[in-house]
Design a protein around this motif. Structure first.
Motif, PDB file in Angstrom:
ATOM      1  N   GLY A 392     -42.260 -40.652   4.681  1.00 50.05           N
ATOM      2  CA  GLY A 392     -42.471 -40.791   3.243  1.00 50.05           C
ATOM      3  C   GLY A 392     -42.993 -39.512   2.618  1.00 50.05           C
ATOM      4  N   GLU A 393     -43.594 -39.664   1.440  1.00 47.84           N
ATOM      5  CA  GLU A 393     -44.069 -38.504   0.700  1.00 47.84           C
ATOM      6  C   GLU A 393     -45.399 -37.974   1.231  1.00 47.84           C
ATOM      7  N   GLY A 394     -46.076 -38.727   2.062  1.00 49.74           N
ATOM      8  CA  GLY A 394     -47.386 -38.288   2.557  1.00 49.74           C
ATOM      9  C   GLY A 394     -48.492 -38.640   1.576  1.00 49.74           C
ATOM     10  N   ILE A 395     -49.712 -38.327   1.954  1.00 49.52           N
ATOM     11  CA  ILE A 395     -50.896 -38.656   1.154  1.00 49.52           C
ATOM     12  C   ILE A 395     -51.530 -37.367   0.669  1.00 49.52           C
ATOM     13  N   ASN A 396     -51.954 -37.365  -0.577  1.00 48.23           N
ATOM     14  CA  ASN A 396     -52.629 -36.188  -1.116  1.00 48.23           C
ATOM     15  C   ASN A 396     -53.929 -35.936  -0.364  1.00 48.23           C
ATOM     16  N   PRO A 397     -54.271 -34.661  -0.114  1.00 46.19           N
ATOM     17  CA  PRO A 397     -55.488 -34.343   0.658  1.00 46.19           C
ATOM     18  C   PRO A 397     -56.754 -34.930   0.053  1.00 46.19           C
ATOM     19  N   GLU A 398     -56.867 -34.952  -1.292  1.00 42.10           N
ATOM     20  CA  GLU A 398     -58.085 -35.465  -1.917  1.00 42.10           C
ATOM     21  C   GLU A 398     -58.232 -36.978  -1.767  1.00 42.10           C
ATOM     22  N   GLU A 399     -57.140 -37.647  -1.376  1.00 42.41           N
ATOM     23  CA  GLU A 399     -57.191 -39.098  -1.214  1.00 42.41           C
ATOM     24  C   GLU A 399     -57.494 -39.525   0.218  1.00 42.41           C
ATOM     25  N   LEU A 400     -57.395 -38.596   1.167  1.00 41.94           N
ATOM     26  CA  LEU A 400     -57.594 -38.945   2.574  1.00 41.94           C
ATOM     27  C   LEU A 400     -58.973 -39.538   2.866  1.00 41.94           C
ATOM     28  N   PRO A 401     -60.087 -38.977   2.314  1.00 40.66           N
ATOM     29  CA  PRO A 401     -61.408 -39.563   2.638  1.00 40.66           C
ATOM     30  C   PRO A 401     -61.585 -40.991   2.140  1.00 40.66           C
ATOM     31  N   MET A 402     -60.770 -41.421   1.175  1.00 37.17           N
ATOM     32  CA  MET A 402     -60.940 -42.750   0.578  1.00 37.17           C
ATOM     33  C   MET A 402     -59.877 -43.741   1.022  1.00 37.17           C
ATOM     34  N   ILE A 403     -58.998 -43.334   1.938  1.00 31.44           N
ATOM     35  CA  ILE A 403     -57.845 -44.142   2.268  1.00 31.44           C
ATOM     36  C   ILE A 403     -58.240 -45.469   2.911  1.00 31.44           C
ATOM     37  N   PHE A 404     -59.433 -45.510   3.585  1.00 32.96           N
ATOM     38  CA  PHE A 404     -59.868 -46.747   4.242  1.00 32.96           C
ATOM     39  C   PHE A 404     -60.885 -47.529   3.408  1.00 32.96           C
ATOM     40  N   ASP A 405     -61.171 -47.071   2.195  1.00 39.65           N
ATOM     41  CA  ASP A 405     -62.087 -47.808   1.320  1.00 39.65           C
ATOM     42  C   ASP A 405     -61.425 -49.092   0.832  1.00 39.65           C
TER      43      ASP A 405
END
Length: 458
Positions: A392-405
């Motif tokens: 897919g398109e991947g995840i933006n770096p700034e969103e990685l720390p919150m991906i499991f919230d």
């Protein structure tokens, strides 16, 4: 209730005072046991020399006794007729009975220093009494006299006595003063921690403590600051969680209420009626899924060890997940590639099944039509590593720390279309952590995302 500062001051001051008391008692015991016999022997030898001098120089004895008294001794001379004379300062008390004086006149040596009674708090070294002396018979003016001798403490030790008294007194005063300063240095940070605790209990987390100290107090303050920030984050997450749950429940309820109201219209065409019923059914299913996910999270939060442990074949379970999701793969024309080894895992079969379902569902959801999803599992250094990758398109770096919230949605527009609650990855992380494992995500912008789950092999 006394403050900690007052309590510690009382304890330390009591320690100093009791230590001084025990030191004095120990010194008194040492004097009675060791020093007093030596003093008695020394004074007895001196008195016997005076006795010899009186025999060899009867005409000069009076002048000689004055010379001895001027060197720091008290001398008392008496006879059986009541005649008495002092050389040097007089004794404080003439408390020796006449019978003892008569024995000295008869030729006996009186050992008053050695026989002086021992007391608990008085050593006897400075006790200026006649019975605390040495008595010998002498001859003066061709008559027999009894001579009693002891040191004059005021002359021999006067300055030293004042000096040592000042040393002891100042030592105690400075010790007490430094104890109070030291206790304040220890108690003050604890007082600040108490104030910080009160602030946290009132919902204020913006506390500042001195964390530059390298001792236990500094470590406590540092850990307290970390705890405060964690509490603030937890409180904020709780508030966001309640708000998100309310929003997620409110949205389908609003839809259900609106379409149910519309269904009451008897003139509504059958085609629209079926469409509204379909929407109501879908929203109800969405609320049911949300409640199940919230129940799963609540169970894991309450007791992460509430697992039904068994041993199962991981490859078989992953293949079963792939078969169930086959219709979604076909719908988007996605290819699924499995690279699985024969691995036996020990864990909760149903919960881990939910992890693979969530990861594969996300991979399908965010992979464009015609893309590829890869699931691999392998053993390495006593652990099992499962990878779920997509193109897919991947995840933006700034969103990685919150991906499991909880309730976090990377692409809110797309997740609304897919009716996502934003709880799937939070549940997956909780389940993996409850199995003493780890879950992480790696992304390459434009080339897809890979979720890596590592579980111990027991």
């Amino acid at each position: 209730m006394k403050s900690l500062y007052v309590r510690m001051c009382i304890v330390f001051c009591s320690v100093i005072l009791f230590s001084s008391l025990f030191a004095f008692l120990g010194s008194n015991f040492y004097y009675q046991r060791e020093v007093k016999p030596l003093n008695d022997a020394k004074l007895t030898g001196m008195a016997l020399k005076l006795q010899e001098f009186s025999k060899s120089h009867p005409d000069s004895i009076d002048e000689y006794l004055n010379s001895v008294a001027s060197l720091g001794y008290k001398i008392y001379v008496t006879n059986d007729q009541g005649s008495e004379q002092f050389y040097g300062k007089p004794f404080r008390e003439l408390d020796l009975d006449e019978g003892q004086i008569a024995k000295v006149l008869e030729g006996q040596v009186y050992h008053g220093v050695a026989e002086f009674p021992s007391k608990l708090f008085i050593t006897g070294f400075f006790d200026n009494e006649l019975r605390n002396s040495i008595g010998v018979p002498i001859t003066m003016n061709n008559e027999s006299y009894a001579l009693f001798l002891r040191p004059d403490a005021d002359i021999q030790f006067g300055e030293l006595r004042i000096f040592f008294a000042m040393i002891i007194g100042l030592t105690l005063l400075f010790s007490l003063w430094f104890v109070m300063i030291s206790v304040l240095h220890v108690v003050k940070p604890i007082t600040r921690l108490t104030a910080a605790t009160k602030s946290i209990s009132k919902g204020r987390y913006d506390i500042k403590l001195n964390t530059r100290r390298s001792d236990e107090i500094g470590q406590l303050a540092s850990h307290f600051m970390i705890m405060s920030r964690e509490l603030e984050r937890t409180n904020r997450a709780r508030q966001e969680f309640v708000a998100n749950v309310s929003h997620e429940i409110e949205s389908p309820l609003t839809s259900i209420q609106g379409f149910a109201h519309s269904l009451r219209d008897s003139t509504l065409p059958d085609e629209e009626r079926l469409q509204y019923l379909s929407i109501i059914e879908e929203e109800s299913r969405r609320m049911s899924m949300l409640s199940k996910q919230l129940l799963t999270l609540s169970s894991l939060d309450y007791d992460p060890n509430l697992l039904q442990i068994s041993t199962f074949d991981l490859r078989s379970q992953l293949r079963q997940v792939a078969q169930i999701m086959e219709w979604k793969l076909a719908e988007k024309q996605l290819s699924l590639r499995l690279n699985l080894s024969e691995i036996s895992l020990t864990g909760d079969v149903n919960l881990l099944y939910q992890v693979w379902m969530n990861l594969l569902s996300n991979a399908i959801k965010y992979t464009p039509d015609g893309g590829e999803v890869v699931i691999s599992a392998s053993l390495a250094e006593g652990s099992c590593q499962i990878r779920v990758s997509d193109t897919g398109e991947g995840i933006n770096p700034e969103e990685l720390p919150m991906i499991f919230d909880r309730f976090y949605k990377a692409d809110r527009a797309r997740t609304r279309e897919n009716h996502s609650t934003g709880l799937g990855l939070s549940i997956a992380q909780k389940i993996v952590l409850s199995h003493s494992g780890t879950i992480e995500v790696k992304r390459v912008k434009g080339k897809g995302t890979t979720f890596i789950v590592t579980l111990p092999v027991l």
